[in-house]
Design a protein around this motif. Sequence first.
Motif, PDB file in Angstrom:
ATOM      1  N   TRP A  91     -18.859 -34.015  40.122  1.00 60.26           N
ATOM      2  CA  TRP A  91     -17.885 -33.609  41.137  1.00 60.26           C
ATOM      3  C   TRP A  91     -16.657 -33.093  40.395  1.00 60.26           C
ATOM      4  O   TRP A  91     -16.131 -33.769  39.496  1.00 60.26           O
ATOM      5  CB  TRP A  91     -17.481 -34.785  42.022  1.00 60.26           C
ATOM      6  CG  TRP A  91     -18.455 -35.094  43.106  1.00 60.26           C
ATOM      7  CD1 TRP A  91     -19.388 -36.087  43.118  1.00 60.26           C
ATOM      8  CD2 TRP A  91     -18.589 -34.399  44.349  1.00 60.26           C
ATOM      9  NE1 TRP A  91     -20.094 -36.051  44.298  1.00 60.26           N
ATOM     10  CE2 TRP A  91     -19.628 -35.028  45.067  1.00 60.26           C
ATOM     11  CE3 TRP A  91     -17.936 -33.309  44.930  1.00 60.26           C
ATOM     12  CZ2 TRP A  91     -20.032 -34.599  46.337  1.00 60.26           C
ATOM     13  CZ3 TRP A  91     -18.337 -32.890  46.193  1.00 60.26           C
ATOM     14  CH2 TRP A  91     -19.365 -33.522  46.878  1.00 60.26           C
ATOM     15  N   PHE A  92     -16.220 -31.926  40.783  1.00 58.15           N
ATOM     16  CA  PHE A  92     -15.063 -31.289  40.183  1.00 58.15           C
ATOM     17  C   PHE A  92     -14.068 -30.968  41.299  1.00 58.15           C
ATOM     18  O   PHE A  92     -14.442 -30.882  42.467  1.00 58.15           O
ATOM     19  CB  PHE A  92     -15.463 -29.990  39.478  1.00 58.15           C
ATOM     20  CG  PHE A  92     -16.422 -30.180  38.338  1.00 58.15           C
ATOM     21  CD1 PHE A  92     -17.769 -30.398  38.563  1.00 58.15           C
ATOM     22  CD2 PHE A  92     -15.972 -30.124  37.030  1.00 58.15           C
ATOM     23  CE1 PHE A  92     -18.661 -30.573  37.508  1.00 58.15           C
ATOM     24  CE2 PHE A  92     -16.849 -30.285  35.971  1.00 58.15           C
ATOM     25  CZ  PHE A  92     -18.193 -30.514  36.210  1.00 58.15           C
ATOM     26  N   ARG A  93     -12.829 -30.754  40.907  1.00 54.70           N
ATOM     27  CA  ARG A  93     -11.851 -30.307  41.906  1.00 54.70           C
ATOM     28  C   ARG A  93     -10.883 -29.324  41.263  1.00 54.70           C
ATOM     29  O   ARG A  93     -10.658 -29.349  40.046  1.00 54.70           O
ATOM     30  CB  ARG A  93     -11.078 -31.486  42.495  1.00 54.70           C
ATOM     31  CG  ARG A  93     -10.156 -32.228  41.539  1.00 54.70           C
ATOM     32  CD  ARG A  93      -9.540 -33.446  42.218  1.00 54.70           C
ATOM     33  NE  ARG A  93      -8.670 -34.185  41.316  1.00 54.70           N
ATOM     34  CZ  ARG A  93      -8.105 -35.352  41.636  1.00 54.70           C
ATOM     35  NH1 ARG A  93      -8.331 -35.908  42.832  1.00 54.70           N
ATOM     36  NH2 ARG A  93      -7.330 -35.961  40.755  1.00 54.70           N
ATOM     37  N   GLN A  94     -10.355 -28.468  42.101  1.00 42.19           N
ATOM     38  CA  GLN A  94      -9.358 -27.518  41.650  1.00 42.19           C
ATOM     39  C   GLN A  94      -8.246 -27.447  42.688  1.00 42.19           C
ATOM     40  O   GLN A  94      -8.482 -27.062  43.837  1.00 42.19           O
ATOM     41  CB  GLN A  94      -9.956 -26.139  41.413  1.00 42.19           C
ATOM     42  CG  GLN A  94      -8.975 -25.167  40.778  1.00 42.19           C
ATOM     43  CD  GLN A  94      -9.653 -23.955  40.183  1.00 42.19           C
ATOM     44  OE1 GLN A  94     -10.772 -23.603  40.547  1.00 42.19           O
ATOM     45  NE2 GLN A  94      -8.990 -23.317  39.238  1.00 42.19           N
ATOM     46  N   ALA A  95      -7.073 -27.847  42.252  1.00 48.28           N
ATOM     47  CA  ALA A  95      -5.888 -27.785  43.105  1.00 48.28           C
ATOM     48  C   ALA A  95      -5.198 -26.445  42.899  1.00 48.28           C
ATOM     49  O   ALA A  95      -5.374 -25.801  41.852  1.00 48.28           O
ATOM     50  CB  ALA A  95      -4.941 -28.930  42.762  1.00 48.28           C
ATOM     51  N   ALA A 104      -7.267 -30.758  46.994  1.00 52.61           N
ATOM     52  CA  ALA A 104      -7.963 -29.784  46.157  1.00 52.61           C
ATOM     53  C   ALA A 104      -9.220 -29.303  46.876  1.00 52.61           C
ATOM     54  O   ALA A 104      -9.641 -29.900  47.869  1.00 52.61           O
ATOM     55  CB  ALA A 104      -8.362 -30.410  44.815  1.00 52.61           C
ATOM     56  N   VAL A 105      -9.793 -28.252  46.331  1.00 50.41           N
ATOM     57  CA  VAL A 105     -11.165 -27.877  46.706  1.00 50.41           C
ATOM     58  C   VAL A 105     -12.095 -28.663  45.788  1.00 50.41           C
ATOM     59  O   VAL A 105     -11.935 -28.634  44.568  1.00 50.41           O
ATOM     60  CB  VAL A 105     -11.403 -26.370  46.565  1.00 50.41           C
ATOM     61  CG1 VAL A 105     -12.853 -26.044  46.917  1.00 50.41           C
ATOM     62  CG2 VAL A 105     -10.447 -25.596  47.464  1.00 50.41           C
ATOM     63  N   THR A 137     -15.592 -27.707  49.122  1.00 53.70           N
ATOM     64  CA  THR A 137     -15.083 -28.222  50.392  1.00 53.70           C
ATOM     65  C   THR A 137     -13.645 -28.677  50.164  1.00 53.70           C
ATOM     66  O   THR A 137     -13.344 -29.308  49.148  1.00 53.70           O
ATOM     67  CB  THR A 137     -15.961 -29.373  50.933  1.00 53.70           C
ATOM     68  OG1 THR A 137     -15.519 -29.748  52.239  1.00 53.70           O
ATOM     69  CG2 THR A 137     -15.949 -30.593  50.028  1.00 53.70           C
ATOM     70  N   LEU A 138     -12.775 -28.329  51.078  1.00 52.52           N
ATOM     71  CA  LEU A 138     -11.349 -28.592  50.905  1.00 52.52           C
ATOM     72  C   LEU A 138     -10.982 -29.965  51.436  1.00 52.52           C
ATOM     73  O   LEU A 138     -11.272 -30.301  52.582  1.00 52.52           O
ATOM     74  CB  LEU A 138     -10.527 -27.529  51.646  1.00 52.52           C
ATOM     75  CG  LEU A 138      -9.011 -27.711  51.658  1.00 52.52           C
ATOM     76  CD1 LEU A 138      -8.446 -27.660  50.240  1.00 52.52           C
ATOM     77  CD2 LEU A 138      -8.368 -26.641  52.544  1.00 52.52           C
ATOM     78  N   GLY A 139     -10.337 -30.734  50.585  1.00 56.18           N
ATOM     79  CA  GLY A 139      -9.776 -32.017  50.999  1.00 56.18           C
ATOM     80  C   GLY A 139      -8.266 -31.934  50.907  1.00 56.18           C
ATOM     81  O   GLY A 139      -7.733 -31.638  49.837  1.00 56.18           O
ATOM     82  N   THR A 140      -7.587 -32.190  52.011  1.00 60.54           N
ATOM     83  CA  THR A 140      -6.129 -32.105  52.060  1.00 60.54           C
ATOM     84  C   THR A 140      -5.560 -33.466  52.424  1.00 60.54           C
ATOM     85  O   THR A 140      -5.962 -34.058  53.428  1.00 60.54           O
ATOM     86  CB  THR A 140      -5.670 -31.061  53.091  1.00 60.54           C
ATOM     87  OG1 THR A 140      -6.256 -29.791  52.777  1.00 60.54           O
ATOM     88  CG2 THR A 140      -4.155 -30.929  53.082  1.00 60.54           C
ATOM     89  N   VAL A 141      -4.637 -33.937  51.610  1.00 58.83           N
ATOM     90  CA  VAL A 141      -4.005 -35.234  51.849  1.00 58.83           C
ATOM     91  C   VAL A 141      -2.533 -35.004  52.137  1.00 58.83           C
ATOM     92  O   VAL A 141      -1.793 -34.498  51.280  1.00 58.83           O
ATOM     93  CB  VAL A 141      -4.178 -36.167  50.638  1.00 58.83           C
ATOM     94  CG1 VAL A 141      -3.607 -37.554  50.962  1.00 58.83           C
ATOM     95  CG2 VAL A 141      -5.649 -36.271  50.243  1.00 58.83           C
TER      96      VAL A 141
END
Length: 123
Positions: free
Chosen positions: A36-40, A92-93, A117-121
């Motif tokens: 699992w990776f993320r990019q902000a 991040a996505v 998939t976009l996660g927004t906090v």
Amino acid sequence: EVQLVESGGGLVQAGGSLRLSCAASGFRFDDYAIGWFRQAPGKEREEVSCISISDRTTSYTDSVKGRFTVTSDNAKNTVYVQMNRLKPEDTAVYYCAALCSSNWYVGNTIDAWGQGTLGTVSS
């Protein structure tokens, strides 16, 4: 055809939770790892977690240890990441891939990625 499809992103308040899913197809799931990776926005992509499907060995980047848990359902060829106590900086996505950049994983890899998939906090 190798495919990875993420789902489960959304908007959540700080302190809340999200569970992301990564459904894999087109390759022998048990022989690989899923990262699992993320990019902000404005930042480089980083690996958040890695799970070796065959032996369920996992790893996490320091910033999510104790908050994120990665699991796999081999019958469904699906990997999940449960994200708890989310922080605005987790926004991040999120992508899953049939590879890990972690040094400990030396098994098979495929340079195949999901669409994200976009996660927004929110704070």
